[in-house]
Scaffold this motif. Structure first.
Motif, mmCIF file in Angstrom:
data_model
loop_
_atom_site.group_PDB
_atom_site.id
_atom_site.type_symbol
_atom_site.label_atom_id
_atom_site.label_comp_id
_atom_site.label_asym_id
_atom_site.label_seq_id
_atom_site.Cartn_x
_atom_site.Cartn_y
_atom_site.Cartn_z
ATOM 1 N N SER A 127 -9.694 4.446 -46.673
ATOM 2 C CA SER A 127 -10.799 3.702 -47.267
ATOM 3 C C SER A 127 -11.953 4.638 -47.594
ATOM 4 N N ASP A 128 -12.303 5.504 -46.653
ATOM 5 C CA ASP A 128 -13.378 6.475 -46.884
ATOM 6 C C ASP A 128 -13.039 7.401 -48.045
ATOM 7 N N SER A 129 -11.779 7.836 -48.122
ATOM 8 C CA SER A 129 -11.359 8.727 -49.207
ATOM 9 C C SER A 129 -11.524 8.056 -50.561
ATOM 10 N N LEU A 130 -11.132 6.792 -50.673
ATOM 11 C CA LEU A 130 -11.255 6.091 -51.948
ATOM 12 C C LEU A 130 -12.713 5.823 -52.303
ATOM 13 N N LEU A 131 -13.541 5.544 -51.317
ATOM 14 C CA LEU A 131 -14.969 5.350 -51.603
ATOM 15 C C LEU A 131 -15.607 6.662 -52.055
ATOM 16 N N GLN A 132 -15.136 7.789 -51.534
ATOM 17 C CA GLN A 132 -15.613 9.091 -52.007
ATOM 18 C C GLN A 132 -15.187 9.328 -53.449
ATOM 19 N N VAL A 133 -14.001 8.851 -53.830
ATOM 20 C CA VAL A 133 -13.546 8.958 -55.214
ATOM 21 C C VAL A 133 -14.476 8.151 -56.128
ATOM 22 N N VAL A 134 -14.900 6.975 -55.669
ATOM 23 C CA VAL A 134 -15.838 6.160 -56.456
ATOM 24 C C VAL A 134 -17.139 6.929 -56.670
ATOM 25 N N VAL A 145 2.429 5.332 -58.292
ATOM 26 C CA VAL A 145 1.293 6.255 -58.380
ATOM 27 C C VAL A 145 0.477 5.955 -59.638
ATOM 28 N N LYS A 146 1.156 5.759 -60.754
ATOM 29 C CA LYS A 146 0.456 5.463 -62.010
ATOM 30 C C LYS A 146 -0.355 4.179 -61.887
ATOM 31 N N GLN A 147 0.236 3.150 -61.317
ATOM 32 C CA GLN A 147 -0.474 1.882 -61.169
ATOM 33 C C GLN A 147 -1.674 2.014 -60.237
ATOM 34 N N SER A 148 -1.536 2.803 -59.185
ATOM 35 C CA SER A 148 -2.671 3.025 -58.282
ATOM 36 C C SER A 148 -3.830 3.680 -59.025
ATOM 37 N N TYR A 149 -3.524 4.674 -59.844
ATOM 38 C CA TYR A 149 -4.564 5.332 -60.645
ATOM 39 C C TYR A 149 -5.218 4.348 -61.602
ATOM 40 N N GLU A 150 -4.384 3.582 -62.288
ATOM 41 C CA GLU A 150 -4.935 2.634 -63.261
ATOM 42 C C GLU A 150 -5.842 1.619 -62.589
ATOM 43 N N GLN A 151 -5.487 1.199 -61.385
ATOM 44 C CA GLN A 151 -6.330 0.239 -60.671
ATOM 45 C C GLN A 151 -7.678 0.849 -60.300
ATOM 46 N N VAL A 152 -7.676 2.083 -59.843
ATOM 47 C CA VAL A 152 -8.937 2.731 -59.485
ATOM 48 C C VAL A 152 -9.754 3.053 -60.740
ATOM 49 N N LEU A 153 -9.104 3.568 -61.772
ATOM 50 C CA LEU A 153 -9.831 3.953 -62.985
ATOM 51 C C LEU A 153 -10.264 2.754 -63.830
ATOM 52 N N GLU A 154 -9.853 1.563 -63.426
ATOM 53 C CA GLU A 154 -10.340 0.345 -64.084
ATOM 54 C C GLU A 154 -11.863 0.259 -63.965
ATOM 55 N N ILE A 155 -12.403 0.906 -62.961
ATOM 56 C CA ILE A 155 -13.861 0.992 -62.796
ATOM 57 C C ILE A 155 -14.489 1.524 -64.078
ATOM 58 N N VAL A 156 -13.891 2.561 -64.628
ATOM 59 C CA VAL A 156 -14.413 3.185 -65.848
ATOM 60 C C VAL A 156 -13.973 2.403 -67.075
ATOM 61 N N ALA A 157 -12.699 2.033 -67.124
ATOM 62 C CA ALA A 157 -12.181 1.316 -68.291
ATOM 63 C C ALA A 157 -12.971 0.033 -68.550
ATOM 64 N N SER A 158 -13.399 -0.637 -67.483
ATOM 65 C CA SER A 158 -14.151 -1.891 -67.603
ATOM 66 C C SER A 158 -15.659 -1.687 -67.624
ATOM 67 N N MET A 199 -17.722 -0.810 -65.242
ATOM 68 C CA MET A 199 -18.376 -1.454 -64.103
ATOM 69 C C MET A 199 -19.623 -0.684 -63.701
ATOM 70 N N SER A 200 -20.583 -1.400 -63.187
ATOM 71 C CA SER A 200 -21.730 -0.749 -62.559
ATOM 72 C C SER A 200 -21.267 -0.233 -61.198
ATOM 73 N N ARG A 201 -22.047 0.622 -60.573
ATOM 74 C CA ARG A 201 -21.689 1.138 -59.251
ATOM 75 C C ARG A 201 -21.526 -0.022 -58.265
ATOM 76 N N GLU A 202 -22.437 -0.986 -58.323
ATOM 77 C CA GLU A 202 -22.377 -2.133 -57.414
ATOM 78 C C GLU A 202 -21.098 -2.939 -57.640
ATOM 79 N N GLU A 203 -20.753 -3.185 -58.916
ATOM 80 C CA GLU A 203 -19.508 -3.906 -59.217
ATOM 81 C C GLU A 203 -18.298 -3.118 -58.731
ATOM 82 N N ALA A 204 -18.346 -1.806 -58.914
ATOM 83 C CA ALA A 204 -17.232 -0.958 -58.496
ATOM 84 C C ALA A 204 -17.044 -1.000 -56.985
ATOM 85 N N LEU A 205 -18.123 -0.952 -56.242
ATOM 86 C CA LEU A 205 -18.015 -0.998 -54.781
ATOM 87 C C LEU A 205 -17.497 -2.363 -54.316
ATOM 88 N N GLU A 206 -17.923 -3.419 -54.979
ATOM 89 C CA GLU A 206 -17.431 -4.759 -54.661
ATOM 90 C C GLU A 206 -15.928 -4.852 -54.972
#
Length: 178
Positions: free
Chosen positions: A65-72, A135-148, A150-157
């Motif tokens: 969880s910490d690693s993914l939040l650092q990616v954000v 692996v590809k789907q995991s990336y796409e789910q995380v990078l949806e933050i950028v594709a959509s 999102m604001s930082r607050e939306e991304a953290l939510e």
């Protein structure tokens, strides 16, 4: 190029004096940060492998969880470049950049899983084709933050929902109780 020149207060000809074509301009904008992004993901993969070797166990939920939040945080500290690479790179030499990150991650994930099998922490690795899709789907789910956009607050939510989802999925695939 006309739009860029206009926004920069220059003529199109002046832009072409500095950059021979759109690809050169795009590379100047994203190249250094794209290299930094790739290096960051390589370091993260190396770190995860090292932790596996040292501790003889896979990451716990809180650690992943910490690693993914650092990616954000990493994404938002370079959001403009991520936006260009994800949402604006079609037709450029950089349009497959995310695919290159996924390939890098897939290679390190395969090595990580092979190490887990050697250490008897995993009975067997998923088939390569299936692993590549996961692996590809995991990336796409995380990078949806950028594709959509999102604001930082939306991304953290969003990450508060996504992290347990990804962790549960990978734990199931790896045969680990969540």
């Amino acid at each position: 190029m006309r739009t860029i020149a206009q926004k920069a207060g220059m003529t199109t000809g002046a832009i072409y004096r500095y950059f021979p074509d759109k690809n050169a301009l795009f590379a100047a904008l994203v190249g250094p940060t794209a290299d930094e992004i790739k290096h960051h993901f390589e370091k993260l993969a190396h770190f995860q492998m090292r932790m596996l070797e040292l501790h003889n166990k896979i990451e716990e939920f809180a650690e992943s969880s910490d690693s993914l939040l650092q990616v954000v945080d990493f994404i938002f500290n370079r959001f403009e470049v991520f936006n260009l690479l994800i949402n604006r790179s079609a037709g450029s030499a950089w349009e497959n950049y995310v695919d290159s990150l996924i390939e890098l991650d897939l290679t390190s994930t395969q090595a990580y899983l092979e190490k887990m099998v050697q250490m008897k922490l995993l009975a067997q690795s998923p088939p390569p084709r299936h692993l590549a899709i996961l692996v590809k789907q995991s990336y796409e789910q995380v990078l949806e933050i950028v594709a959509s956009q999102m604001s930082r607050e939306e991304a953290l939510e969003y990450m508060q929902l996504l992290i347990p989802f990804l962790y549960a999925g990978w734990s199931t695939v790896l045969g680990k109780n969540t």
